[in-house]
Design a protein around this motif. Sequence first.
Motif, PDB file in Angstrom:
ATOM      1  N   CYS A  28       0.587  -0.918   0.047  1.00 28.40           N
ATOM      2  CA  CYS A  28      -0.196   0.387   0.077  1.00 28.40           C
ATOM      3  C   CYS A  28       0.748   1.319  -0.291  1.00 28.40           C
ATOM      4  N   ALA A  68      -5.129  -0.236   4.785  1.00 32.49           N
ATOM      5  CA  ALA A  68      -5.840  -0.538   3.064  1.00 32.49           C
ATOM      6  C   ALA A  68      -6.328   0.999   2.457  1.00 32.49           C
ATOM      7  N   ARG A  69      -6.928   1.556   3.503  1.00 27.38           N
ATOM      8  CA  ARG A  69      -7.506   2.961   3.325  1.00 27.38           C
ATOM      9  C   ARG A  69      -6.413   4.034   2.113  1.00 27.38           C
ATOM     10  N   MET A  91      -7.940  -8.645  10.577  1.00 21.98           N
ATOM     11  CA  MET A  91      -8.042  -7.849  10.323  1.00 21.98           C
ATOM     12  C   MET A  91      -8.095  -6.504  11.305  1.00 21.98           C
ATOM     13  N   ILE A 111      -4.823  -2.253  10.259  1.00 21.56           N
ATOM     14  CA  ILE A 111      -4.840  -2.782   8.727  1.00 21.56           C
ATOM     15  C   ILE A 111      -5.524  -1.855   7.422  1.00 21.56           C
ATOM     16  N   ARG A 112      -7.055  -1.827   8.229  1.00 20.67           N
ATOM     17  CA  ARG A 112      -7.973  -1.061   7.605  1.00 20.67           C
ATOM     18  C   ARG A 112      -7.536   0.385   7.140  1.00 20.67           C
ATOM     19  N   GLN A 137      -8.614  -5.463  -2.656  1.00 20.38           N
ATOM     20  CA  GLN A 137      -9.158  -6.268  -2.214  1.00 20.38           C
ATOM     21  C   GLN A 137      -8.676  -6.330  -0.505  1.00 20.38           C
ATOM     22  N   VAL A 138      -8.335  -6.390   0.462  1.00 13.68           N
ATOM     23  CA  VAL A 138      -8.153  -7.163   1.510  1.00 13.68           C
ATOM     24  C   VAL A 138      -8.554  -8.175   2.295  1.00 13.68           C
ATOM     25  N   SER A 190      -9.842   1.186  -2.457  1.00 16.66           N
ATOM     26  CA  SER A 190      -9.829  -0.231  -1.727  1.00 16.66           C
ATOM     27  C   SER A 190     -10.736  -0.536  -1.173  1.00 16.66           C
ATOM     28  N   ARG A 191     -10.394  -1.884  -0.677  1.00 14.16           N
ATOM     29  CA  ARG A 191     -11.735  -2.354   0.090  1.00 14.16           C
ATOM     30  C   ARG A 191     -11.317  -3.495   1.212  1.00 14.16           C
ATOM     31  N   ALA A 192     -11.384  -3.075   2.480  1.00 16.70           N
ATOM     32  CA  ALA A 192     -10.537  -3.986   3.196  1.00 16.70           C
ATOM     33  C   ALA A 192     -11.772  -4.316   4.019  1.00 16.70           C
TER      34      ALA A 192
END
Length: 512
Positions: free
Chosen positions: A219, A251-252, A243, A247-248, A237-238, A257-259
């Motif tokens: 990321c 990912a953001r 999680m 982690i979110r 997509q994670v 993106s989508r966690a």
Amino acid sequence: MRTRRALVMAPVMPEFDRESGSRRIHDLLIFLRDAGWAVTFVAQRAPDGERYRRLLQQAGIATFVGFDDVTDLIMSGGHYDLALFEFWNIAEQHLAFIRRASPQTRVVVDSIDLHFVRHARRVFLPTTPGGQGGLLDNAYGAEMVRELNIYAASDAVLAVSEKEAGMINDLLGDSNAARCVPDCEEFAASPVPCAERKGILFLGSFRHTPNIDAIDFFCRQVAPLVDPRVLEADPLQVVGTGMDDTIRDIARTVPHSRAIGWVPSVVPYIERARIMVVPLLYGAGTKRKLVQSLMIGTPTVSTTVGIEGLGLKHRKHALVADDPREFARHVESLCRDTALWGRIAASSREHIMPVHGREAARRRFLDAIEAVMAREPKKPELASPDKDHNYRISLHYQRLAHRVREAIASHVPEGATVLVASRGDPAFVQVVGRQGWHFPQDEGGGYAGYHPADSAAAIVHLEQLRARGGNYFVLPGTAFWWRTFYGEFQRHLDETYQRVTGGEDAIIYRLN
């Protein structure tokens, strides 16, 4: 032919739909059961693991939680042909004891991955791009010595790749010490064509530190170098258990993106993803997520560490890069070049199936077990951390069995038939003047090799044996946990039959 008995011990209950290591443990348990072994499984702990414990018991595998005195009693009285330890540090806790308590038991250690390799790579990893990593210390050396000593003291070691099996054999100076038993899957090729695929998939358990560092690397260092139009057309997509907000937040940082977190099955996500990324910076063993993506036919971009042990070739089975900029270029290529995508999707599945298909792995595992069973076990050479404790446990078990027999002799008339929750130990059923039956038992009258699946099964079996002539039922102190675990069975006994005695050593019921 006598049913062979296996004891399998692991740090946790195998959460086979959450973590790769757990899935491997579950596979090996089922392979043993299907090969006719009577299997006992003991987990050191089981946080939120009751569902998995119940599933194992329903599969006919006797299951316990906690490395306490009860576990020692199981080991000292179990008469096991095989002890399979998952991870070297679990073997370290019990190997010396089981060597003395059961000298004929073959001891096998499943390394899952080589900890000393993974830890060294983590220490040497540069903390900043282009920077320098750390150095190993004495604590690392001491732990490596412990790990290798356990491998040397076992009768055999299992490794997930030929590379790691060879490494163990080289270090131990024994070409037969370790054998490769690969992780396995059994998935059909994805029915979703390339044109209907969407997304860049990152898959991994975030209970495992290398996966946290991998998603951070992708990321923060790779994604900013990927053409924004690619990330918009195929969003990241994670997916993975464990999680949290950290982690979110990572990912953001990637647009669109989508966690997602944990999902019951990763297969639909792999089948529909355009590509998968495995940006691991360090680790050991092989990566199940890569086996899954190759088998399903989802092309992957990976680091060198990610493809380790799988025999993959760059641009034939996957695209491989360690540099962030090169990794980003490979992501763009696979997302845009449908011809390259198709070639890699086809060749990767063809490459992975012969070694990592379920039947291939099952054969390798059972061949490894039969090879070790054909050899004499090693003599105990490791010092026990507490010899007196182990001696007391063994002596306590023998004395308990003696007191149970005395209780039966005192409260059960001669000529009666006694059902005993014996765990297959003849010491509990050999009472002079009485006919002792194992409970549960198989059709031939021998121990069934596992505990009842639930209370209903226990009640049905009890009534069947009572109808065949069973007069008394005995619950020894080693099985007192049945009273809570099989609550309905306990109520059936209390409400239907007379309790003859109920001391600290045994509870006896009259069945007629």
